[in-house]
Design a protein around this motif. Structure first.
Motif, PDB file in Angstrom:
ATOM      1  N   SER A 101      25.009  -9.547 -11.587  1.00 28.19           N
ATOM      2  CA  SER A 101      26.021  -9.440 -10.534  1.00 28.19           C
ATOM      3  C   SER A 101      25.847  -8.164  -9.726  1.00 28.19           C
ATOM      4  N   GLU A 102      25.618  -7.056 -10.395  1.00 25.69           N
ATOM      5  CA  GLU A 102      25.445  -5.782  -9.700  1.00 25.69           C
ATOM      6  C   GLU A 102      24.165  -5.780  -8.880  1.00 25.69           C
ATOM      7  N   ASN A 130      37.492  -7.461 -12.531  1.00 22.12           N
ATOM      8  CA  ASN A 130      37.117  -6.816 -13.784  1.00 22.12           C
ATOM      9  C   ASN A 130      38.324  -6.578 -14.691  1.00 22.12           C
ATOM     10  N   ASP A 165      38.226  -0.777 -12.824  1.00 27.31           N
ATOM     11  CA  ASP A 165      36.791  -0.679 -12.569  1.00 27.31           C
ATOM     12  C   ASP A 165      36.493   0.487 -11.637  1.00 27.31           C
ATOM     13  N   ASP A 209      31.787  -0.570 -14.844  1.00 27.80           N
ATOM     14  CA  ASP A 209      30.874  -1.301 -13.962  1.00 27.80           C
ATOM     15  C   ASP A 209      30.146  -0.346 -13.030  1.00 27.80           C
ATOM     16  N   GLN A 267      24.821 -10.553 -17.639  1.00 27.21           N
ATOM     17  CA  GLN A 267      25.566 -11.106 -16.515  1.00 27.21           C
ATOM     18  C   GLN A 267      26.043 -10.015 -15.566  1.00 27.21           C
ATOM     19  N   ARG A 268      26.540  -8.904 -16.130  1.00 31.71           N
ATOM     20  CA  ARG A 268      26.984  -7.799 -15.281  1.00 31.71           C
ATOM     21  C   ARG A 268      25.815  -7.229 -14.488  1.00 31.71           C
ATOM     22  N   PRO A 304      35.031 -11.313 -20.367  1.00 33.66           N
ATOM     23  CA  PRO A 304      34.165 -10.168 -20.090  1.00 33.66           C
ATOM     24  C   PRO A 304      32.704 -10.606 -19.967  1.00 33.66           C
ATOM     25  N   PRO A 305      32.015 -10.184 -18.924  1.00 30.35           N
ATOM     26  CA  PRO A 305      30.617 -10.593 -18.776  1.00 30.35           C
ATOM     27  C   PRO A 305      29.735  -9.930 -19.823  1.00 30.35           C
ATOM     28  N   THR A 306      28.659 -10.595 -20.154  1.00 28.22           N
ATOM     29  CA  THR A 306      27.663  -9.967 -21.016  1.00 28.22           C
ATOM     30  C   THR A 306      26.954  -8.878 -20.218  1.00 28.22           C
ATOM     31  N   PRO A 307      26.290  -7.954 -20.880  1.00 24.15           N
ATOM     32  CA  PRO A 307      25.528  -6.945 -20.122  1.00 24.15           C
ATOM     33  C   PRO A 307      24.537  -7.565 -19.149  1.00 24.15           C
TER      34      PRO A 307
END
Length: 315
Positions: A211-212, A55, A114, A76, A207-208, A202-205
């Motif tokens: 991943s989460e 991150n 993060d 995150d 993408q994040r 930086p990931p888009t919302p």
């Protein structure tokens, strides 16, 4: 200077995939005790050793460690977005002291951090902006990994430099112990994944969130026993804790990255934050571990530990 230490495992799954109530109660009882320890010690400054999970640090430049003179949280896993209360003057003085002692310490004037940094500050102090802090990143996920004696040397040099501040310093280690979460690996990664690990876009919302969600699903599978992840290893975890408790820090020099990964999983290298913190504490003289708590928590994909320690001359 007087010095103390808190070692605290972290997990992004805390509050999202919790263990049985009796285990959770024991964890929060130990957290309350650690908070009381910190409040009684009343630090003037916190030196926080923590890892990153792609991150803030990426393979375009991946240092083994780095000190931040400013830092902000990316937010995150629901952690707060915003600036940490970095004591820039103390950070710069510590950096000069470490460099003067022969350790090639990279510096970040705008470190992105993060949950590995934010969670211990939230747990111990109620927020990431409640106490003056110097953040120190220690790589715990991105191979190749250097020898442990270099991490110990970093901690020793920073602890010696901290003595020159003449203040009450709390060293905090965030991470570990044995755990093998689904963190991406650069070797043989698909081009899209490799580019993300190298360039650090930086990931888009969305993408994040995806991943989460994968990490959360991995926690469900791990707790149910249906997973390919390396199991939590209480035997290894307690060997690590024994080493810190008995002050046998030079034994760590014989730990190889291959052995750590085989025994503790892909993210066992987060133990390097503990190595640095305990070496920093030892630089102020003999210490004693005042509390030690450990429990394997598959729901959090973690061998979860909390320790406190203080130098013999501190009160």
């Amino acid at each position: 200077m007087t010095a103390a230490l808190v070692g605290l495992s972290h997990s992004p799954l805390v509050g999202k995939n919790d263990p049985a109530p009796e285990i959770l109660q024991s964890v929060y009882a130990e957290i309350s005790a650690a908070r009381a320890f910190v409040a009684e010690f009343a630090p003037d400054l916190v030196v926080l050793y923590a890892p990153d999970h792609y991150n803030g640090f990426f393979y375009r430049q991946m240092p083994p460690f780095c000190l931040g003179t400013e830092a902000y949280s990316v937010g995150d896993f629901g952690s707060r977005v915003g600036s940490l209360s970095v004591d820039s003057a103390a950070a710069k003085q510590l950096a000069r002291g470490v460099l003067a002692r022969g350790i090639d310490l990279p510096i970040s004037a705008r470190m992105a951090v993060d949950h590995g940094f934010v969670q211990p500050l939230e747990i111990l102090f109620g927020g990431m902006d409640r106490v003056p802090v110097v953040p120190v990143f220690v790589n715990g996920v991105a191979a190749p990994f250097g020898p442990l004696h270099r991490i110990r040397a970093l901690g020793t040099a920073l602890g010696a430099a901290a003595r020159e501040l003449g203040t009450r310093v709390l060293f905090v280690a965030s991470g570990g112990l044995s755990h093998d979460p689904p963190v991406p690996v650069l070797e043989n990664a698909p081009r899209r994944v490799a580019d993300a690990l190298i360039e650090g876009h930086p990931p888009t919302p969305e993408q994040r969130a995806r991943s989460e969600h994968r990490v959360l699903q991995a926690g469900y599978s791990y707790a149910a026993g249906s997973t390919r992840m390396i199991p939590i290893n209480p035997r290894w975890d307690n060997l690590v804790l024994d080493t810190f408790e008995h002050g046998k820090l030079t034994d760590i020099d014989d730990w190889t990255p291959e052995w750590m990964g085989a025994e503790g999983g892909g993210s066992a290298h987060e133990v390097r934050t503990w190595v640095a913190a305990y070496a920093s504490l030892a630089a102020s003289g003999p210490y004693r571990m005042t509390s030690r708590f450990y429990v394997p928590i598959p729901e959090w994909i973690a061998g979860f530990a909390i320790t406190t320690a203080i130098t013999q001359g501190s009160r």
